[in-house]
Design a protein around this motif. Structure first.
Motif, mmCIF file in Angstrom:
data_model
loop_
_atom_site.group_PDB
_atom_site.id
_atom_site.type_symbol
_atom_site.label_atom_id
_atom_site.label_comp_id
_atom_site.label_asym_id
_atom_site.label_seq_id
_atom_site.Cartn_x
_atom_site.Cartn_y
_atom_site.Cartn_z
ATOM 1 N N ALA A 76 0.826 -1.207 0.000
ATOM 2 C CA ALA A 76 0.000 0.000 0.000
ATOM 3 C C ALA A 76 0.863 1.261 0.000
ATOM 4 N N ALA A 77 1.900 1.249 0.835
ATOM 5 C CA ALA A 77 2.773 2.427 0.916
ATOM 6 C C ALA A 77 3.421 2.722 -0.434
ATOM 7 N N LEU A 78 3.851 1.681 -1.112
ATOM 8 C CA LEU A 78 4.552 1.864 -2.397
ATOM 9 C C LEU A 78 3.612 2.334 -3.499
ATOM 10 N N VAL A 79 2.476 1.651 -3.653
ATOM 11 C CA VAL A 79 1.643 1.938 -4.829
ATOM 12 C C VAL A 79 0.898 3.260 -4.700
ATOM 13 N N ASN A 80 0.822 3.792 -3.495
ATOM 14 C CA ASN A 80 0.141 5.083 -3.343
ATOM 15 C C ASN A 80 1.064 6.273 -3.579
ATOM 16 N N THR A 81 2.364 6.041 -3.525
ATOM 17 C CA THR A 81 3.269 7.185 -3.585
ATOM 18 C C THR A 81 4.186 7.161 -4.800
ATOM 19 N N LEU A 82 4.308 6.015 -5.435
ATOM 20 C CA LEU A 82 5.304 5.863 -6.493
ATOM 21 C C LEU A 82 4.639 5.515 -7.820
ATOM 22 N N SER A 83 5.480 5.466 -8.850
ATOM 23 C CA SER A 83 5.038 5.044 -10.176
ATOM 24 C C SER A 83 5.949 3.908 -10.639
ATOM 25 N N PRO A 84 5.450 3.046 -11.509
ATOM 26 C CA PRO A 84 6.301 1.968 -12.005
ATOM 27 C C PRO A 84 7.610 2.535 -12.551
ATOM 28 N N GLY A 85 8.695 1.909 -12.238
ATOM 29 C CA GLY A 85 9.995 2.369 -12.717
ATOM 30 C C GLY A 85 10.679 3.374 -11.813
ATOM 31 N N ASP A 86 9.942 3.889 -10.861
ATOM 32 C CA ASP A 86 10.553 4.829 -9.906
ATOM 33 C C ASP A 86 11.704 4.154 -9.162
ATOM 34 N N ARG A 87 12.620 4.990 -8.733
ATOM 35 C CA ARG A 87 13.769 4.464 -8.023
ATOM 36 C C ARG A 87 13.614 4.722 -6.523
ATOM 37 N N VAL A 88 13.975 3.723 -5.726
ATOM 38 C CA VAL A 88 13.964 3.905 -4.270
ATOM 39 C C VAL A 88 15.282 3.394 -3.698
ATOM 40 N N LEU A 89 15.615 3.914 -2.574
ATOM 41 C CA LEU A 89 16.838 3.500 -1.871
ATOM 42 C C LEU A 89 16.437 2.605 -0.696
ATOM 43 N N ALA A 90 17.054 1.418 -0.663
ATOM 44 C CA ALA A 90 16.693 0.493 0.426
ATOM 45 C C ALA A 90 17.928 -0.243 0.906
ATOM 46 N N PHE A 91 17.839 -0.827 2.069
ATOM 47 C CA PHE A 91 19.007 -1.344 2.773
ATOM 48 C C PHE A 91 18.771 -2.778 3.239
ATOM 49 N N GLU A 92 19.729 -3.613 2.968
ATOM 50 C CA GLU A 92 19.603 -5.020 3.344
ATOM 51 C C GLU A 92 19.963 -5.183 4.834
ATOM 52 N N THR A 93 18.960 -4.915 5.655
ATOM 53 C CA THR A 93 19.240 -5.065 7.084
ATOM 54 C C THR A 93 18.781 -6.408 7.605
ATOM 55 N N GLY A 94 18.082 -7.176 6.764
ATOM 56 C CA GLY A 94 17.595 -8.466 7.245
ATOM 57 C C GLY A 94 16.513 -8.999 6.331
ATOM 58 N N PHE A 96 13.168 -8.977 6.523
ATOM 59 C CA PHE A 96 11.969 -8.221 6.189
ATOM 60 C C PHE A 96 12.295 -7.055 5.256
ATOM 61 N N ALA A 97 13.457 -6.459 5.432
ATOM 62 C CA ALA A 97 13.902 -5.459 4.457
ATOM 63 C C ALA A 97 14.016 -6.088 3.071
ATOM 64 N N THR A 98 14.528 -7.323 3.030
ATOM 65 C CA THR A 98 14.664 -8.021 1.753
ATOM 66 C C THR A 98 13.306 -8.335 1.137
ATOM 67 N N LEU A 99 12.384 -8.792 1.978
ATOM 68 C CA LEU A 99 11.045 -9.100 1.465
ATOM 69 C C LEU A 99 10.353 -7.843 0.951
ATOM 70 N N TRP A 100 10.539 -6.747 1.650
ATOM 71 C CA TRP A 100 9.917 -5.487 1.218
ATOM 72 C C TRP A 100 10.532 -5.073 -0.111
ATOM 73 N N CYS A 101 11.841 -5.217 -0.204
ATOM 74 C CA CYS A 101 12.535 -4.925 -1.461
ATOM 75 C C CYS A 101 11.957 -5.784 -2.590
ATOM 76 N N ASN A 102 11.711 -7.052 -2.287
ATOM 77 C CA ASN A 102 11.153 -7.939 -3.311
ATOM 78 C C ASN A 102 9.755 -7.515 -3.733
ATOM 79 N N VAL A 103 8.977 -7.069 -2.781
ATOM 80 C CA VAL A 103 7.647 -6.539 -3.120
ATOM 81 C C VAL A 103 7.810 -5.390 -4.108
ATOM 82 N N ALA A 104 8.713 -4.495 -3.769
ATOM 83 C CA ALA A 104 8.939 -3.331 -4.650
ATOM 84 C C ALA A 104 9.371 -3.783 -6.047
ATOM 85 N N LYS A 105 10.298 -4.707 -6.099
ATOM 86 C CA LYS A 105 10.777 -5.190 -7.395
ATOM 87 C C LYS A 105 9.672 -5.848 -8.201
ATOM 88 N N ARG A 106 8.900 -6.662 -7.534
ATOM 89 C CA ARG A 106 7.804 -7.343 -8.255
ATOM 90 C C ARG A 106 6.814 -6.339 -8.822
#
Lengths: 395, 395, 395, 395
Positions: A76-94, A96-106
């Motif tokens: 919900a947070a991603l699709v309400n604020t971003l557009s496909p192809g947008d770039r975000v900065l994220a950090f591999e802290t563990g 759940f960060a990885t899973l969230w990153c995967n959601v974004a990528k998908r």
């Protein structure tokens, strides 16, 4: 299913930092007969909940609830604020960060992924550098997990906010507060978070089933031009319907009865007291782990989490074998190692509805399990934890 | 919120066909302490639920559950099988068909929308004609709401399937069974449904919080090439994780405890007996409405729904004023008119956990309300309903 | 009363050996809607309960239930078997023996009272001597408390039975099994007990509200000629009505729902396993107390109770101050010293629904409390208890 | 016992005037974990309950609660105020008056028994005559059942009080308010009642398990010289212990949680409003019975009860066959005929937690049952009841 299959005499200790223990007061509230979610009484309940929950997030911004898990709240947070192809900065802290990153990528988002070793949090200096290298503002958002449930690492959101400001960068700050909200101080407004993501089953002491977005004015403004096709997760109809106490979907009525009770409990105790209680219980836990001579998953003590403690197993010892033994012998569920730290880590949840003696029983179970499983360790963890708890107990 | 605000002495009649009445047995099951959703006992529960629920859908296909409302299950069905810009055929049978169409549109799907007057169901001949006019198979799916909760109209899914077959058209058949499943016969396999959409709070007798997709082999095959970016709603990880009794998200544990009990209840009664019970209670309701001299929202008696009855108000009389009066005076919540029939229609829910005397009390409340609200009607509705119930009661 | 008054975050430890902890399964069973106690389903439930509960008492004799506390069950045993002025032999083993004696005296029974110091159990040799001195059989009954809840002393019923037999004396043997039944082995038939007295709230894991008499043939025969005027406590109508599943009074319906669930739990675990579990948990407790260097209330180790441990405070230290401190700081209720040992003793309940980690948490609370209260003791009680629990835990 | 045995879909109608329907709010309150009944929080709860319950009895006298059924409360009233051989005046108004008389006789009390036909209440003129014929005051108490649960007859307590006063007789007035308190106006103080007897499961909306005595100063004075040996039922220790919020026995903790909630409900509605609600629902019931052309058990309309209606069956028709048919077909439990009116009478309970539509459903069940059982009657009972309810419903 018969009930007997699950019966073991005495109370099960649920110390996974997944769903937390539910207070019996909340369980009883949830067993009320379901009401008409389009009727006047339920609307009044909704308005009261949406008002009081702001105190937990320390915000005056709208708090939006979706019938979903926490993973839905990420989306919900991603699709309400971003557009496909947008770039975000994220950090591999563990995990759940990885899973969230995967959601974004998908979803087709371009993730600028700062790799990590799962044993350190986000370095604000890296945030600042990364953003400074993006003068055109192509990075639309910085994604940070406040408290990594898989590693027991808490990131410094205020410092990350400062880093963004130092870089004078317009990126949104999105914070996953799933395992911090209601247990660890998270100041949505003061720290300039744009979207705080949360869900029902941890510090809010409810069963799973509600995903949450807290939305700053800036995030809301961004959502006007966000390019994702969306329906279920769309903030706009939720905000509009919430104004009168309603929802654009059938709300999870009985969970909301539980939310009403859980908010009463948190606000009666006082949110600062809730944080202090979890800090103290976490300190006791860490004292024990340290005395056992075991390593923490986080290598940096300033990043130790107050809602769970992830313990690093000595080489050659499997965390899940230990967990299985403890479950079989002592009827306690501990958190499994997730993703990259599978088998290397077990996690002691101390979030949600918890007090001294339940934590003490928990640590006793771990200490006995370590011995029975032949995990090399020193005795005395429980002892020092008790000394800590006793010496800090409120008169 | 104090409990006292909501107190009225005696049992509230919840006859909205939104969430249905929850059996106390289900409420008690839901108040069990939350378990570790990654532990062995919860996995066993999941496998048992996923196995038994197939009997309710009369299918051998996988049944997928999302932590969501029913609107989420609509979205899941679309994004797993279609691609942006795909064309679907859909029918304006009422409010929920319209809302589902809007979901599709918001997602960028091209909806071939067959307008309707909200008082008739889907004409299978129109389905056949529409598909026959699409020799290239541009229509990827036919969307039908089995039972329109807003109008009390039940569509003939078997006949629609026949129409698709007659046209030799490859479109998927997607059926919203939200207010039919568990109350009205819906045969996923026999009728060749590709995706059945459902949720927890109606015939399954649970609170809201679970969205359901039942997925045919053909739908599953289509999902391989479906072009929507998706994460939360993705069928693939759900199917994969379900195999061992797990989920790719934190499942709504306590609702699943309730689901376990609700399935026990449905299967103990026997699913055919459940359908027969609702048909009989629906007939009794219709007998009363007919005797009152009131009109039904559906104009075609063969399309009357067995899970709710939508009553058409005489001109000049507002359905919501009647509903408000009945709520204030008799503590009964009836369903409001939705969308185009707002104010014109009120709805009597008779789905879920219901028996003769609760229905009788419901009809008494409506009859008294009609009189007090000055709605022109004939007396005697309750009388004929009682005659019908008595003469058909099982020895 | 608002709920908030009672709220402390986390689970309250209820280790009074008064009412024991109620399993959540029992609490849920008790929340079923009340049924017609004169209807066929409730009769079937009653017959099933009365049949299964015999296994707990290890008897084939009738088990009679009164809507009462345990004190009522004492009175019932006396007035059904004796006449005013009858003589009984009883022993001052603690507070409850004394209270039972007082009940007998108030009813006009002549109690031959063998004084005691509250730190020793009944000496079977004294029983034999006393009875041998009564060649005319004026002593009509021997009254023994199997497990003294106030002192943590368990009497040897088999040896007392032997003593009576040795004396060839016809006195009835009446045994208060209130805090032993369901926790400690009590064999009504094998040990020749004539009336076993019990109640719902201890080993049977229910709230208070049911008093119980198990009645031997000999006791039943005696009741024919017993001279007390009685009505409420009269066994005869209970036995007669129970035959068909009914009662001569309105039964405590919801407690009986809980009884049904509690019996399921006890019989699923196996009654011998239940006793073994309590013995092991009691041993762990005693190991801790011993390590703390504290004295037990019972001076004879062979009389240590498996359902509670009464700890003797060092001179100059008040048990209730310690208890208050532990309640305030750690939200745990321990049992107060009763009667003569008020202030000298605190009691750790380990009966009913209990497992290793709950006991471990309990002992942690005591150890911390001892320290904070300045009670002279050695550290390490928890440590040795954990060693014991770990080394004896079932693989 | 499996739960399935008891399952019928939909809500069971429990219209026996035995235990009344329990509000879900009370059921939830009762499922709280049991507390230490010797602890400070429970004492505060007790003091609050004992204070608020006085409003229900309209008294400033102490209200004493025993863990018992209502029959225990009868016995308590007698043994605290009388001596063996004492004479009391009592009236055969139905089954419960007879049972109470039997309790008194079994206890050795000399009952001056005024026979009756179970269809008329107590004639105050007879009371006055009887007492006038006892110039020496040998009659120690007048025993009256305020509302005969077996016959649906309500006696005029104020008039009986007046009769006693007219006779200038010192006898105590003992009133069984079991099925009136909380449903029908009973003014302990204003009407000069000396002992009001009650229990938990009717107008107080709880499960069975608590017996109640409300005790006037005069009764208390009498208890000083009462000659019965007693222990369990002794008022003195209850009054003494209650002062600080405790009891001389282990109290039925979870029932007291329910009592707390039930008192909240009654006092929120207002006790006068509670009485008015029951009067109105009783009137509706009577209107239906009258329209069916059936006879009432009470022959004097001024004695019709507001908490239940006992219907007299036409000759040749068995009430229990009708009841069985209604239970089997419509899942409603009605009250059986008791004692002398077994088979002649069935009873419709309308006490406790009840509202218009539940009563309407109840009457529908009776009307259908009468038809199916072939009981001669006129149609239209439900119709006139609905007309009455509609015309008297509060705006």
């Amino acid at each position: 299913m018969t009930e007997s299959a699950a019966f073991k005499s005495g109370r099960h200790f649920l110390q996974i930092p997944g769903p937390s223990n539910i207070p019996d007061r909340v369980l009883r509230a949830m067993s009320k007969p379901t009401a008409d979610h389009r009727g006047p009484e339920f609307a009044a309940l909704t308005l009261s909940i949406l008002d009081r929950i702001k105190m937990v997030f320390q915000t005056s911004s709208p708090v939006l609830m979706f019938p979903s898990s926490g993973t839905g709240a990420w989306e919900a947070a991603l699709v309400n604020t971003l557009s496909p192809g947008d770039r975000v900065l994220a950090f591999e802290t563990g995990n759940f960060a990885t899973l969230w990153c995967n959601v974004a990528k998908r979803l087709g988002i371009d993730v600028d992924w700062v790799e990590g070793d799962w044993r350190h949090g986000v370095d604000p200096a890296v945030v600042e550098t990364k953003l400074a290298e993006d003068p055109n503002g192509e990075i639309k958002a910085v994604l940070v997990v406040h408290n990594e449930t898989s590693t027991g690492i808490t990131n410094g959101i205020a410092a990350i906010r400062q880093a963004i400001d130092n870089a004078k960068h317009p990126a949104l700050l999105m914070v996953d507060g799933i395992s911090s909200v209601g247990s660890i101080d998270l100041r949505h407004d003061e720290w300039g978070v744009d979207v705080t993501i949360c869900c029902s089953q941890k510090g809010l002491m409810l069963p799973p089933g509600i995903g949450i977005n807290v939305v700053s004015d800036k995030a809301l403004a961004n959502s006007q031009s966000a390019g994702f096709a969306k329906s279920y997760w769309d903030w706009a109809p939720v905000i509009k319907m919430n104004e009168k106490g309603f929802y654009p979907y059938t709300p999870p009525t009985n969970l909301l009865y539980g939310m009403d009770a859980a908010l009463d409990m948190l606000l009666e105790e006082g949110i600062a007291n809730v944080f202090a209680r979890h800090h103290r219980l976490a300190e006791a836990t860490r004292t024990a782990v340290f005395a056992w001579g075991l390593e923490f998953c986080p290598l940096n003590p300033s990043e130790y989490s107050d809602s769970l403690t992830a313990v690093w197993m000595p080489d050659g010892h499997d965390a899940d074998e230990l967990r299985k033994l403890i479950l079989d012998r002592f009827d306690m569920s501990l958190g499994t190692g997730l993703g990259k730290v599978k088998g290397r880590v077990f996690r002691i949840g101390h979030l949600g509805d918890l007090n001294d003696l339940t934590l003490a029983g928990t640590l006793c179970g771990v200490e006995m399990g370590l011995g029975l499983a032949g995990v090399p360790h020193k005795k005395g963890g429980v002892d020092v934890a008790l000394q800590y708890l006793a010496s800090t107990s409120a008169e």
